[in-house]
Design a protein around this motif. Structure first.
Motif, mmCIF file in Angstrom:
data_model
loop_
_atom_site.group_PDB
_atom_site.id
_atom_site.type_symbol
_atom_site.label_atom_id
_atom_site.label_comp_id
_atom_site.label_asym_id
_atom_site.label_seq_id
_atom_site.Cartn_x
_atom_site.Cartn_y
_atom_site.Cartn_z
ATOM 1 N N ASN A 261 12.406 -45.371 11.760
ATOM 2 C CA ASN A 261 12.641 -46.562 10.935
ATOM 3 C C ASN A 261 13.055 -46.223 9.503
ATOM 4 N N VAL A 262 13.243 -44.924 9.223
ATOM 5 C CA VAL A 262 13.630 -44.510 7.874
ATOM 6 C C VAL A 262 15.108 -44.115 7.895
ATOM 7 N N LEU A 263 15.850 -44.635 6.934
ATOM 8 C CA LEU A 263 17.288 -44.335 6.866
ATOM 9 C C LEU A 263 17.505 -42.847 6.608
ATOM 10 N N PRO B 158 20.406 -40.755 5.254
ATOM 11 C CA PRO B 158 21.742 -40.835 4.648
ATOM 12 C C PRO B 158 22.667 -39.707 5.116
ATOM 13 N N GLN B 159 22.117 -38.512 5.322
ATOM 14 C CA GLN B 159 22.959 -37.401 5.790
ATOM 15 C C GLN B 159 23.489 -37.685 7.187
ATOM 16 N N LYS C 103 15.178 -30.725 10.800
ATOM 17 C CA LYS C 103 15.020 -29.304 10.494
ATOM 18 C C LYS C 103 14.409 -28.603 11.704
ATOM 19 N N LEU D 228 4.858 -28.558 6.605
ATOM 20 C CA LEU D 228 6.168 -28.453 7.252
ATOM 21 C C LEU D 228 6.872 -29.797 7.376
ATOM 22 N N ALA D 229 6.091 -30.883 7.527
ATOM 23 C CA ALA D 229 6.679 -32.222 7.574
ATOM 24 C C ALA D 229 5.958 -33.105 6.556
ATOM 25 N N ASN D 230 6.643 -34.121 6.078
ATOM 26 C CA ASN D 230 5.996 -35.125 5.234
ATOM 27 C C ASN D 230 5.802 -36.374 6.078
ATOM 28 N N VAL E 139 4.977 -39.224 5.634
ATOM 29 C CA VAL E 139 5.430 -40.529 5.120
ATOM 30 C C VAL E 139 6.826 -40.868 5.654
ATOM 31 N N VAL E 140 7.665 -39.862 5.759
ATOM 32 C CA VAL E 140 9.047 -40.131 6.171
ATOM 33 C C VAL E 140 9.513 -39.316 7.382
#
Lengths: 81, 228
Positions: A13-15, A17-18, A41, A67-69, A71-72
């Motif tokens: 659900n998070v955009l 952009p890349q 990644k 390694l991951a956040n 939140v996103v």
């Protein structure tokens, strides 16, 4: 020795952009069927231990903390002998 | 008033922060503090400057948050010490969980480096009391990953608790709800993408950042009942 393959991706659900930019480029190239591109990644970690359970539990913590956040990003991993 | 400006490998706005604090906060004693330091005892304001700590490897701020000095920042923040994270400093504070949300790549993928107009959405904080609520100020931005994200539940909380301090009048990066800066619930930790330390001198033709620093000074003096 274990080898971990860790995949970190942007939450659905998070955009991303890349990914959106790459998708546009693919469309420009004529690949009209490409509906969505998500960029993530990939990491490889090797563990110098024989304790698989320990390695897996540590890996889980590493993913959550660094390694991951969360939140996103989402993560998943494979642990290989 | 004692001010610490943290320095990580790859920080590049640390001297700007030092000069801004020295020029705007009367009687400020400002130290640059290396990231391996594990105590910040005695400081009244901790500034986490912009830059590219640890080369932005993995994610912006992700590695810096595990530097020894960040333990000391968390401790100081819990004790009510003022913490101001600017740009990469904001990214580090969100990674450290001292502020909610995360900063993603700008939607346009471009590194945006120009002046930006901000609404002061909350002028009732230790960092913004010198501004009028709703005032529009000019504070420059310089970032590639300033696209603030939080989910709807967190956004509702931020709104309900008045934690959104600055919003862009013309969103440059895709931030949720035009957010440019947020404060923690306790009101002593502020993170913002724009650079107030680059807007404190008439020589640079922008002094809109001065009041952010004088607001902190005023709050600190009130807290310590210093008249003057």
């Amino acid at each position: 020795m274990f080898k971990a393959k860790v995949y970190v991706t942007t939450k659905a659900n998070v955009l991303d952009p890349q990914g959106a930019a790459v998708q546009q480029a693919l469309h420009t190239m004529g690949y009209a069927a490409v509906d969505d591109v998500r960029i993530g990644k990939y990491m490889e970690l090797t563990f110098d231990t024989t304790d698989r359970a320990q390695a897996e539990s540590e890996l889980e913590q590493m993913c959550k903390k660094l390694l991951a956040n969360p939140v996103v990003e989402d993560y998943r991993y494979e642990l290989e002998d | 008033m004692k001010v610490a400006v943290l320095v990580f490998p790859g920080s590049n706005c640390d001297w700007d922060c030092v000069h801004a604090a020295e020029q705007t906060i009367e009687g400020a004693v400002v130290d640059r503090v290396w990231h391996t330091t594990d105590t910040l005892e005695g400081y009244d304001l901790i500034m986490i400057p912009g830059g590219f700590s640890y080369g932005d490897y993995l994610r912006s701020g992700a590695i810096a948050r595990f530097a020894p000095v960040m333990q000391a920042v968390a401790k100081a923040a819990a004790e009510g010490v003022y913490v101001l994270g600017i740009c990469n400093g904001f990214q580090i504070l969100t990674e450290a969980g001292l502020l909610p949300g995360a900063l993603r790549r700008n939607t346009g993928l471009k590194f945006r480096c120009h002046s930006s107009q901000l609404h002061v959405a909350n002028a009732d904080t230790a960092f913004t009391s010198g501004y009028a609520a709703g005032e529009v100020i000019d504070i420059p931005i310089a970032h590639g990953e300033g696209n603030y994200y939080c989910d709807d539940a967190v956004l509702e909380q931020l709104k309900a608790r008045n934690q959104i301090v600055f919003t862009y009048t013309d969103n440059p990066n895709g931030s949720v709800a035009d957010i440019a800066g947020v404060i923690n619930e306790q009101g002593n930790v502020l993170g913002m993408m724009p650079h107030p330390e680059r807007a404190v001198n008439s020589l640079l033709r922008n002094e809109d950042g001065i009041r952010l620093f004088t607001s902190i000074m005023k709050a600190w003096r009130e807290r310590h009942a210093i008249v003057g």
